[in-house]
Scaffold this motif. Structure first.
Motif, mmCIF file in Angstrom:
data_model
loop_
_atom_site.group_PDB
_atom_site.id
_atom_site.type_symbol
_atom_site.label_atom_id
_atom_site.label_comp_id
_atom_site.label_asym_id
_atom_site.label_seq_id
_atom_site.Cartn_x
_atom_site.Cartn_y
_atom_site.Cartn_z
ATOM 1 N N VAL A 39 -24.063 -42.248 7.015
ATOM 2 C CA VAL A 39 -23.488 -43.435 6.383
ATOM 3 C C VAL A 39 -22.312 -43.906 7.224
ATOM 4 N N ILE B 233 -18.876 -45.412 8.015
ATOM 5 C CA ILE B 233 -17.649 -45.590 7.225
ATOM 6 C C ILE B 233 -16.751 -46.682 7.810
ATOM 7 N N GLU C 170 -17.145 -50.543 10.353
ATOM 8 C CA GLU C 170 -18.095 -51.519 10.888
ATOM 9 C C GLU C 170 -18.437 -51.193 12.333
ATOM 10 N N THR D 58 -21.498 -38.593 7.286
ATOM 11 C CA THR D 58 -20.892 -39.895 7.505
ATOM 12 C C THR D 58 -20.599 -40.044 8.996
ATOM 13 N N SER E 53 -28.092 -54.472 10.466
ATOM 14 C CA SER E 53 -27.277 -53.420 9.860
ATOM 15 C C SER E 53 -25.988 -53.261 10.644
ATOM 16 N N PRO F 252 -20.007 -51.192 6.915
ATOM 17 C CA PRO F 252 -19.620 -49.947 6.247
ATOM 18 C C PRO F 252 -20.506 -49.697 5.023
ATOM 19 N N GLY F 253 -20.954 -48.464 4.873
ATOM 20 C CA GLY F 253 -21.852 -48.104 3.770
ATOM 21 C C GLY F 253 -23.323 -48.134 4.138
ATOM 22 N N ASP F 254 -23.671 -48.751 5.271
ATOM 23 C CA ASP F 254 -25.075 -48.765 5.699
ATOM 24 C C ASP F 254 -25.501 -47.362 6.149
ATOM 25 N N VAL F 255 -26.713 -47.001 5.786
ATOM 26 C CA VAL F 255 -27.309 -45.744 6.246
ATOM 27 C C VAL F 255 -28.090 -46.049 7.520
#
Length: 410
Positions: free
Chosen positions: A338, A340, A342, A367, A395, A398-401
């Motif tokens: 993930v 954390i 950009e 992460t 993609s 932040p938060g994108d897998v």
């Protein structure tokens, strides 16, 4: 001159390029290697036991080999002399038992009485532990019969297994002097660029070659044998001769991969009648990478001259390509993390982006923190990375897998 003759039309995606590279890496012919040469290669044929295990009947534990009923007279025999009825001989665990031995009596169940230099063995009663002249072990007890563990020809290690020091130790113990292997590919590195320096500080408009030493080290981690780098001449005839004369299974060049009819490497590959496999990837950085097969079957991987672009292309194409050449199974990594922070934007919306990252593992999962490309040649972040994120188009927030690969691109 028709530029379309100098490459392929259309770029491949990240996963497509890796699949093409793996398919292109046809396994090299099997070879016979000494044990000290085999480490790091794959077994071409299964490692099998050359003899029965054990090769003869052996004692299961320390004790006395006995024949018929007791009491037994303890004797010493030279190898292969049969044991007579009512005689016993002391044996150690895994030592051969004498012919005609019916069983091995454990040391803790044995009582030896000596009278006039004659030693007599008596077995202990199994229930109360007292000496009993009528007690005797069951027939075959304490003896590991020939081939009881494995018969000759039993597979010890399967083909396609990586030959580690442990495998070499097992092979030596089994009696091997040579192994059949899928040999590691030999990789040569041609550095194109007369203005590059191979030592000292950059000066004027001349910069240090950041790739010549890197590529042999990188392919070595992948199980190939990297030759020392060679500075390739920047003339069409001499570069053609350098490539044509190379005996390496894979040639990796740096620089001169940009599209266009004036490109030196592309013109040389055309003159060599090379078959194009990859001509660019939708990738930031590292888009201008090419892979071609020469008429004699050798492969040429062309990397961009810019170090970051070259490293991105190298970790994309080289791992599946060398896995194929080694005869090694390979599949795309399924690791994810993930973001954390950009990630940097790609050059084009359809590009995947390779980003150096530091991965943190906790109970909540993995992460990734993107690293800034700074320092000499923009490589400081790449040098500090624990992994690389391969961020799909669209993609990177932040938060994108996102998928991740290791620092050697696997």
């Amino acid at each position: 001159m028709n530029d379309s003759a100098l490459g392929l039309d259309g770029l491949l995606g990240w996963s497509q390029a890796r699949l093409v590279a793996y398919s292109a890496g046809r396994p090299l012919p099997f070879a016979r290697a000494r044990l000290d040469e085999a480490s790091g290669s794959l077994l071409g044929e299964s490692l099998v036991s050359l003899v029965d295990d054990p090769s003869v009947d052996v004692a299961e534990f320390d004790g006395y080999a006995v024949c018929a009923g007791g009491p037994w007279t303890v004797t010493e025999l030279i190898p292969e002399v049969a044991l007579s009825p009512h005689y016993a001989m002391k044996v150690r665990a895994f030592e051969p038992t004498p012919p005609h031995a019916d069983a091995v009596l454990p040391m803790e169940q044995s009582v030896v009485e000596t009278d006039a230099d004659v030693a007599t063995l008596i077995a202990r009663d199994a229930l109360n532990g007292t000496p009993d002249e009528n007690a005797r072990p069951d027939f075959g007890a304490g003896i590991i019969r020939q081939a009881a563990i494995a018969a000759a020809g039993h597979e010890l290690v399967s083909a396609d297994t990586l030959i580690t020091p442990q495998v070499i130790s097992l092979a030596a113990a089994a009696g091997y002097d040579h192994l059949t292997i899928c040999p590691p590919p030999v990789v040569s590195t041609l550095v194109i660029g007369t203005s590059l320096l191979d030592r000292g500080m950059p000066r004027g408009d001349r910069v240090r070659d950041a790739l010549g030493l890197t590529i042999p080290a990188f392919v070595g981690l992948l199980g190939a044998r990297g030759n020392p780098p060679v500075r390739a001449p920047e003339t069409r005839e001499l570069l053609l001769q350098e490539i044509d004369d190379s005996t390496a299974d894979l040639i990796i060049t740096t620089g001169s991969t940009a599209p266009g009819g004036n490109n030196l490497l592309r013109n040389v590959l055309r003159d060599l009648a090379a078959h194009w496999l990859i001509d660019g990837i939708t990738l930031t950085p590292g888009a201008q990478v090419l892979l071609a097969r020469l008429p004699d079957g050798r492969l040429l991987l062309g990397l961009p001259g810019d170090p970051r672009n070259a490293l991105a292309a190298l970790i994309t194409v080289a791992p599946p390509l060398i896995a194929g050449l080694r005869g090694q199974k390979w599949q795309e990594s399924t690791a994810t993390a993930v973001l954390i922070e950009e990630a940097p934007l790609p050059d084009y919306a359809e590009d995947s982006t390779i980003v150096p990252i530091v991965v943190h593992v906790s109970a909540a999962g993995r992460t990734a923190t993107p690293l800034v490309s700074h320092g000499p040649a923009g490589l400081a972040g790449w040098a500090q990375a624990t992994d690389f994120a391969v961020i799909p188009p669209g993609s990177g927030a932040p938060g994108d897998v996102v998928p991740t690969i290791s620092v050697i691109g696997t």
